[in-house]
Design a protein around this motif. Structure first.
Motif, PDB file in Angstrom:
ATOM      1  N   TRP A  96       0.833  -1.201   0.000  1.00 34.11           N
ATOM      2  CA  TRP A  96       0.000   0.000   0.000  1.00 34.11           C
ATOM      3  C   TRP A  96       0.870   1.254   0.000  1.00 34.11           C
ATOM      4  O   TRP A  96       0.597   2.222  -0.725  1.00 34.11           O
ATOM      5  CB  TRP A  96      -0.899  -0.014   1.231  1.00 34.11           C
ATOM      6  N   VAL A  97       1.949   1.236   0.805  1.00 31.39           N
ATOM      7  CA  VAL A  97       2.805   2.415   0.944  1.00 31.39           C
ATOM      8  C   VAL A  97       3.771   2.554  -0.234  1.00 31.39           C
ATOM      9  O   VAL A  97       3.954   3.657  -0.776  1.00 31.39           O
ATOM     10  CB  VAL A  97       3.586   2.343   2.268  1.00 31.39           C
ATOM     11  N   PRO A 100       1.946   2.988  -4.660  1.00 32.37           N
ATOM     12  CA  PRO A 100       0.742   3.836  -4.712  1.00 32.37           C
ATOM     13  C   PRO A 100       0.019   3.701  -6.046  1.00 32.37           C
ATOM     14  O   PRO A 100       0.635   3.610  -7.106  1.00 32.37           O
ATOM     15  CB  PRO A 100       1.309   5.250  -4.526  1.00 32.37           C
ATOM     16  N   ASP A 102      -1.658   5.658  -8.225  1.00 30.10           N
ATOM     17  CA  ASP A 102      -1.990   6.984  -8.731  1.00 30.10           C
ATOM     18  C   ASP A 102      -1.800   7.004 -10.238  1.00 30.10           C
ATOM     19  O   ASP A 102      -1.467   5.989 -10.851  1.00 30.10           O
ATOM     20  CB  ASP A 102      -1.124   8.056  -8.056  1.00 30.10           C
ATOM     21  N   ASN A 105       1.660   5.736 -11.442  1.00 30.04           N
ATOM     22  CA  ASN A 105       2.134   4.389 -11.123  1.00 30.04           C
ATOM     23  C   ASN A 105       1.059   3.314 -11.222  1.00 30.04           C
ATOM     24  O   ASN A 105       1.310   2.174 -10.848  1.00 30.04           O
ATOM     25  CB  ASN A 105       2.701   4.373  -9.690  1.00 30.04           C
ATOM     26  N   SER A 109       1.782  -0.598 -10.608  1.00 27.72           N
ATOM     27  CA  SER A 109       1.238  -1.194  -9.389  1.00 27.72           C
ATOM     28  C   SER A 109       0.317  -2.367  -9.708  1.00 27.72           C
ATOM     29  O   SER A 109       0.395  -3.435  -9.077  1.00 27.72           O
ATOM     30  CB  SER A 109       0.490  -0.138  -8.580  1.00 27.72           C
ATOM     31  N   VAL A 151      -2.290  -3.751  -2.885  1.00 31.11           N
ATOM     32  CA  VAL A 151      -2.516  -2.912  -4.065  1.00 31.11           C
ATOM     33  C   VAL A 151      -4.010  -2.781  -4.353  1.00 31.11           C
ATOM     34  O   VAL A 151      -4.512  -1.681  -4.621  1.00 31.11           O
ATOM     35  CB  VAL A 151      -1.769  -3.493  -5.285  1.00 31.11           C
ATOM     36  N   SER A 154      -5.620  -0.552  -1.788  1.00 32.47           N
ATOM     37  CA  SER A 154      -5.244   0.834  -2.028  1.00 32.47           C
ATOM     38  C   SER A 154      -6.047   1.428  -3.181  1.00 32.47           C
ATOM     39  O   SER A 154      -6.514   2.572  -3.110  1.00 32.47           O
ATOM     40  CB  SER A 154      -3.749   0.930  -2.331  1.00 32.47           C
ATOM     41  N   THR A 158      -8.659   4.471  -2.892  1.00 33.66           N
ATOM     42  CA  THR A 158      -8.341   5.708  -3.614  1.00 33.66           C
ATOM     43  C   THR A 158      -9.450   6.122  -4.569  1.00 33.66           C
ATOM     44  O   THR A 158      -9.842   7.299  -4.613  1.00 33.66           O
ATOM     45  CB  THR A 158      -7.030   5.548  -4.394  1.00 33.66           C
TER      46      THR A 158
END
Length: 296
Positions: A96-97, A100, A102, A105, A109, A151, A154, A158
């Motif tokens: 998760w850290v 990311p 976004d 990425n 990811s 992932v 996340s 998000t």
């Protein structure tokens, strides 16, 4: 009949006389099962493959066999399960850290998540077909599964709803606690009929999900619609119920292993099965809460 969980479908585990337990075959020269000469005729576990006989071989009568060291205990199962689940949580948090999801990425990811899921699947299959548990394989499965879950969680947090992940975790814990209480109170009884129903339902569920995935890949959209909207909610609930049923089967296998003297190494297999079931429930919870949040 073999265990519903592939990680338990090995030497020692079977289902006979409508209950789950260890393989029980009558010993040569002993009283026939079902006769009045056999005081354990009504006990489906009268023959314990893990209990040593006087000649040093295994397969003696459980109640008559001497106690032996190195058998599985509840503490062993709890410790091993904590290790596997801890590995899943640790690698999920790291993913998760460090990965990311976004705009810059997202492709990378997702690619790593898919690769980790495939590696976890391969490790799980390899371990499932081994006669003895290999802790490295089990912990490796947990690590790669954690990367995938990190992932995916996340991404859902998000792009869909930030609170869904917490809801899914709490829901998974609630299902685990509820099934454990129901099992200990004997509200759930694992019988051959229960096993057959769960296996048939799970097979149908998986086949429908595979069909939905294929239609989604080749036809676009959400395929047959089994994972979104009203049908998505229905199949999410069904998936969670199936996960709860598999938890009951896992608890039965653990109980049998402790009661009838499975080797201590079997605690790794118990942890493996419980971890896979909890991952199943978490993913179904994640999907269900995502749909209920109005972002499917």
């Amino acid at each position: 009949m073999r265990s519903s969980n592939p990680v338990f479908s090995r030497r020692g585990f079977s289902r006979d006389n409508g209950q789950a337990g260890f393989n029980a075959a009558p010993q040569a020269g002993g009283p026939a099962v079902g006769t009045t000469q056999n005081p354990y005729a009504t006990n489906p576990y009268a023959t314990n493959p893990y209990a040593p006989q006087t000649d040093g071989q295994y397969g003696g009568a459980g109640p008559q066999a001497p106690a032996r060291a190195g058998v599985m205990t509840i503490d062993d199962v709890v410790t091993r399960t904590a290790s596997t689940l801890g590995t899943v949580v640790l690698t999920a948090v790291l993913a998760w850290v460090l990965l990311p999801v976004d705009q810059n990425n997202v492709g990378k990811s997702y690619g790593i998540a898919i690769g980790a899921a495939l590696v976890a699947l391969v490790l799980a299959l390899v371990q499932s077909f081994k006669r003895k548990p290999v802790p490295a394989l089990i912990l490796g499965y947990a690590a790669f599964e954690g990367v995938f879950l990190g992932v995916i969680s996340s991404a859902v947090s998000t792009y869909l709803s930030p609170g869904v992940v917490v809801q899914a975790v709490m829901g998974t814990m609630a299902v685990f606690a509820g099934v454990l209480i129901a099992y200990k109170m004997r509200w759930i009884r694992v019988t051959r009929r229960f096993y057959g129903f769960v296996m048939a339902a799970a097979m149908g569920f998986v086949l429908l999900m595979v069909a939905n995935l294929l239609f989604s890949v080749f036809g676009g959209g959400d395929g047959l619609g089994f994972r979104s909207g009203g049908l998505g909610i229905l199949f999410g609930v069904i998936g969670i119920i199936l996960g709860a049923c598999f938890l009951a089967l896992d608890f039965k296998q653990v109980e049998d292993g402790v009661t009838y003297g499975a080797p201590r190494e079997e605690s790794w297999m118990a942890a493996f099965g419980l971890t896979m079931t909890l991952v199943w429930i978490y993913l179904e919870m994640l999907r269900l809460f995502s749909i209920l949040s109005g972002n499917d």
